[in-house]
Write an enzyme that holds these catalytic residues in place. Structure first.
Site, PDB file in Angstrom:
ATOM      1  N   TRP A 183      -2.680  -3.505  -0.445  1.00 37.13           N
ATOM      2  CA  TRP A 183      -2.889  -2.054  -0.522  1.00 37.13           C
ATOM      3  C   TRP A 183      -3.739  -1.776  -1.749  1.00 37.13           C
ATOM      4  O   TRP A 183      -3.497  -2.313  -2.827  1.00 37.13           O
ATOM      5  CB  TRP A 183      -1.561  -1.296  -0.645  1.00 37.13           C
ATOM      6  CG  TRP A 183      -1.814   0.151  -0.946  1.00 37.13           C
ATOM      7  CD1 TRP A 183      -2.276   1.089  -0.079  1.00 37.13           C
ATOM      8  CD2 TRP A 183      -1.694   0.799  -2.230  1.00 37.13           C
ATOM      9  NE1 TRP A 183      -2.449   2.290  -0.737  1.00 37.13           N
ATOM     10  CE2 TRP A 183      -2.091   2.142  -2.043  1.00 37.13           C
ATOM     11  CE3 TRP A 183      -1.280   0.381  -3.489  1.00 37.13           C
ATOM     12  CZ2 TRP A 183      -2.094   3.067  -3.084  1.00 37.13           C
ATOM     13  CZ3 TRP A 183      -1.287   1.309  -4.533  1.00 37.13           C
ATOM     14  CH2 TRP A 183      -1.683   2.635  -4.327  1.00 37.13           C
ATOM     15  N   GLU A 224      -2.332  -2.254   4.367  1.00 37.48           N
ATOM     16  CA  GLU A 224      -1.614  -0.970   4.404  1.00 37.48           C
ATOM     17  C   GLU A 224      -2.583   0.200   4.252  1.00 37.48           C
ATOM     18  O   GLU A 224      -3.423   0.215   3.357  1.00 37.48           O
ATOM     19  CB  GLU A 224      -0.582  -0.949   3.252  1.00 37.48           C
ATOM     20  CG  GLU A 224       0.188   0.362   3.123  1.00 37.48           C
ATOM     21  CD  GLU A 224       1.233   0.324   1.992  1.00 37.48           C
ATOM     22  OE1 GLU A 224       1.230  -0.642   1.201  1.00 37.48           O
ATOM     23  OE2 GLU A 224       2.031   1.274   1.926  1.00 37.48           O
ATOM     24  N   LYS A 226      -3.407   4.481   3.945  1.00 43.06           N
ATOM     25  CA  LYS A 226      -2.836   5.610   3.213  1.00 43.06           C
ATOM     26  C   LYS A 226      -3.599   6.873   3.572  1.00 43.06           C
ATOM     27  O   LYS A 226      -4.758   6.802   3.991  1.00 43.06           O
ATOM     28  CB  LYS A 226      -2.922   5.340   1.716  1.00 43.06           C
ATOM     29  CG  LYS A 226      -2.287   6.406   0.859  1.00 43.06           C
ATOM     30  CD  LYS A 226      -1.689   5.851  -0.401  1.00 43.06           C
ATOM     31  CE  LYS A 226      -1.144   6.991  -1.256  1.00 43.06           C
ATOM     32  NZ  LYS A 226      -0.266   6.530  -2.312  1.00 43.06           N
ATOM     33  N   ASP A 257       3.203   2.560   6.335  1.00 45.00           N
ATOM     34  CA  ASP A 257       4.162   3.137   5.392  1.00 45.00           C
ATOM     35  C   ASP A 257       4.379   4.565   5.886  1.00 45.00           C
ATOM     36  O   ASP A 257       3.409   5.321   6.027  1.00 45.00           O
ATOM     37  CB  ASP A 257       3.542   3.094   3.990  1.00 45.00           C
ATOM     38  CG  ASP A 257       4.411   3.722   2.907  1.00 45.00           C
ATOM     39  OD1 ASP A 257       4.924   4.838   3.130  1.00 45.00           O
ATOM     40  OD2 ASP A 257       4.544   3.120   1.832  1.00 45.00           O
ATOM     41  N   HIS A 260       2.637   7.615   4.495  1.00 45.38           N
ATOM     42  CA  HIS A 260       1.178   7.608   4.411  1.00 45.38           C
ATOM     43  C   HIS A 260       0.446   8.277   5.569  1.00 45.38           C
ATOM     44  O   HIS A 260      -0.636   7.847   5.965  1.00 45.38           O
ATOM     45  CB  HIS A 260       0.680   6.164   4.268  1.00 45.38           C
ATOM     46  CG  HIS A 260       1.044   5.554   2.953  1.00 45.38           C
ATOM     47  ND1 HIS A 260       0.571   4.349   2.531  1.00 45.38           N
ATOM     48  CD2 HIS A 260       1.833   6.016   1.956  1.00 45.38           C
ATOM     49  CE1 HIS A 260       1.057   4.078   1.337  1.00 45.38           C
ATOM     50  NE2 HIS A 260       1.830   5.069   0.966  1.00 45.38           N
ATOM     51  N   HIS A 284       6.563  -0.215   5.727  1.00 45.41           N
ATOM     52  CA  HIS A 284       7.173   0.214   4.481  1.00 45.41           C
ATOM     53  C   HIS A 284       7.981   1.436   4.856  1.00 45.41           C
ATOM     54  O   HIS A 284       7.408   2.472   5.201  1.00 45.41           O
ATOM     55  CB  HIS A 284       6.116   0.605   3.442  1.00 45.41           C
ATOM     56  CG  HIS A 284       5.628  -0.540   2.626  1.00 45.41           C
ATOM     57  ND1 HIS A 284       4.656  -0.410   1.656  1.00 45.41           N
ATOM     58  CD2 HIS A 284       6.007  -1.852   2.616  1.00 45.41           C
ATOM     59  CE1 HIS A 284       4.461  -1.600   1.084  1.00 45.41           C
ATOM     60  NE2 HIS A 284       5.247  -2.487   1.648  1.00 45.41           N
ATOM     61  N   ASP A 292       3.641  12.050   0.034  1.00 40.87           N
ATOM     62  CA  ASP A 292       4.066  10.656  -0.122  1.00 40.87           C
ATOM     63  C   ASP A 292       4.917  10.479  -1.380  1.00 40.87           C
ATOM     64  O   ASP A 292       4.561   9.755  -2.295  1.00 40.87           O
ATOM     65  CB  ASP A 292       2.785   9.800  -0.199  1.00 40.87           C
ATOM     66  CG  ASP A 292       3.062   8.317  -0.327  1.00 40.87           C
ATOM     67  OD1 ASP A 292       4.120   7.874   0.132  1.00 40.87           O
ATOM     68  OD2 ASP A 292       2.208   7.610  -0.890  1.00 40.87           O
ATOM     69  N   ASP A 294       7.909   9.184  -1.884  1.00 39.92           N
ATOM     70  CA  ASP A 294       8.716   7.979  -2.058  1.00 39.92           C
ATOM     71  C   ASP A 294      10.137   8.257  -2.528  1.00 39.92           C
ATOM     72  O   ASP A 294      10.630   7.639  -3.473  1.00 39.92           O
ATOM     73  CB  ASP A 294       7.999   6.977  -2.978  1.00 39.92           C
ATOM     74  CG  ASP A 294       6.848   6.288  -2.253  1.00 39.92           C
ATOM     75  OD1 ASP A 294       7.108   5.649  -1.220  1.00 39.92           O
ATOM     76  OD2 ASP A 294       5.686   6.419  -2.696  1.00 39.92           O
ATOM     77  N   ASP A 324       9.991   0.837   0.602  1.00 40.33           N
ATOM     78  CA  ASP A 324       9.023   1.162  -0.448  1.00 40.33           C
ATOM     79  C   ASP A 324       9.228   2.587  -0.935  1.00 40.33           C
ATOM     80  O   ASP A 324       8.717   3.529  -0.336  1.00 40.33           O
ATOM     81  CB  ASP A 324       7.588   0.982   0.067  1.00 40.33           C
ATOM     82  CG  ASP A 324       6.557   1.309  -1.009  1.00 40.33           C
ATOM     83  OD1 ASP A 324       6.930   1.353  -2.192  1.00 40.33           O
ATOM     84  OD2 ASP A 324       5.378   1.525  -0.661  1.00 40.33           O
TER      85      ASP A 324
END
Ligand code: RNT
Ligand code: ZN
Length: 387
Positions: A183, A224, A226, A257, A260, A284, A292, A294, A324
């Site tokens: 990534w 990955e 995004k 992910d 993303h 993820h 995003d 997290d 993640d």
């Protein structure tokens, strides 16, 4: 009632709809999830960095972030002691452990810098997954693998090649394939003048990295995508279209992910399409709150839907699951434990669903019964099976 008695009751109840709870638990215990080391120290790593860049951010200052390898390993141990099953840990290159005052820049990292992690994993029967770290570094102040500056771009190409060697070493030592996920944070804050050239350079960098060769029985490489990062709101080089096309054409894996994508897009709906066209896909699992962000993974609707797509498409072995997220506002060990257990709960919930029966209702266009069953299932004694 004891836990055992409650379980026996739940088992009988699920049997009425054709679900075997013993089998579900057995399948669940065979599924390893890759626990991201970076939740333990706010993505700092062991190079002395205290700031995080690349458009990602931890927020909060709960005490107790791990400050060195010993503390991080102790914290991982504590977390794993509270999570059922045997799992994997996911490392970033910036978690290299240098001994006797030695240091190596990212492009000069070697397998020996991960020897301590191998010893740690061997003693506990864990697998390890790996990630080049293309952020939080003086050479990552602008673009990395897509940089117009050859000096910078070549540095990150060398870094990724070094990571391939490390990934092979981890897999060989631990006897389980290593997922190496690439990534990059590359993007622009404001309206680009050229959207193509950076992507062409990223493509060329990836070609050069893969051309170095690696043992495909040991390493799965993934890419990955995004949607945007903080400070990179207008343009992301490694967009979804870029990564999915690159991966498909070059025989590597896509990594999705779920933080993303645009907020109304869901990874659960993307998974079956990816499974139809690829052998394996990597995830993820995270929780984006409006962006995003997290946040810690919860036992929420989208987490359950992702798990359902894995289970009902018979893809427990084809979907490589890693978590993640990075939350510094609560106890970091608890953050790991809550997220890992929640993803396991979501898998169990999916395993306790009479999937083929529901699919046949869909095929018969019996939407009424399908809705009724899906709602009834929410009140089945799931918690007794989990307990
Ligand atoms: C960033 C990506 C990436 C990182 C980790 C630390 O948006 O999700 O996977 O979070 O590699
Ligand atoms: Zn991610």
């Amino acid at each position: 009632m004891t836990i055992k008695e409650r379980y026996e009751y739940a088992k009988a109840r699920y049997a009425e709809i054709g679900v075997d709870t013993d089998k579900a638990l057995k399948l669940l215990s065979g599924k390893a999830i890759s626990m991201h080391c970076w939740q333990g120290d706010d993505v700092h790593g062991f190079e002395g960095s205290t700031s995080l860049d690349g458009g990602i951010q931890t927020t909060g200052n709960y005490p107790g972030a791990a400050r060195n390898p010993e503390e991080l390993m102790q914290d991982i141990d504590k977390a794993l002691s509270l999570i059922p099953g045997t799992h994997r840990i996911n490392l970033h290159a910036c978690y290299a452990i240098f001994e006797d005052g030695e240091m190596a820049d990212r492009d000069a990292l070697e397998p020996k810098h991960f020897k301590k992690w191998v010893e740690f994993a061997k003693e506990r029967g864990l697998g390890i997954d790996f990630n080049p770290t293309c952020f939080s570094h003086p050479m990552a102040k602008g673009l990395t693998l897509s940089s117009p500056d050859d000096n910078v771009r070549n540095f990150w190409i060398r870094h990724c090649i070094a990571c391939l060697r490390i990934s092979e070493y981890l897999a060989r030592e631990l006897g389980t394939p290593c997922l190496m996920n690439i990534w990059i944070p590359d993007g622009l804050k404001d309206v680009p003048a050229d959207r193509l050239a950076p992507r062409a350079r990223f493509k060329d960098s990836l070609d050069q990295i893969l051309a170095c060769g690696y043992d495909k029985s040991l390493v799965d490489v993934s890419l990955e995508s995004k949607v945007f990062g903080i400070g990179f709101e207008s343009y992301t080089v490694g967009s979804s279209e870029f990564t999915v096309n690159y991966a498909a054409k070059n025989g590597i894996l896509s990594l999705m992910d779920n933080g993303h994508y645009h907020p109304t897009e869901v990874v659960s709906d993307k998974l079956p399409s990816m499974l139809l066209f690829g052998d394996k896909v990597a995830l993820h699992v995270t929780r984006g709150v409006r962006w995003d962000s997290d946040h810690v993974v919860l036992f929420d609707d989208e987490t359950k839907e992702i798990a359902k797509e894995i289970v009902r498409n018979d893809a427990l072995d084809r979907v490589l699951v890693g978590l993640d997220y990075f939350d510094a506002s609560i106890n970091r060990i608890a953050a790991w434990v809550i997220g890992m257990r929640n993803f396991q709960k979501a898998l169990l919930y999916a395993l306790l669903t009479p999937n083929s029966c529901l699919a046949s209702l869909q095929d018969k266009a019996d939407g009424t019964r399908l809705m009724m069953m899906q709602e009834e299932l929410k009140f089945f004694p799931f918690a007794a099976v989990w307990a």
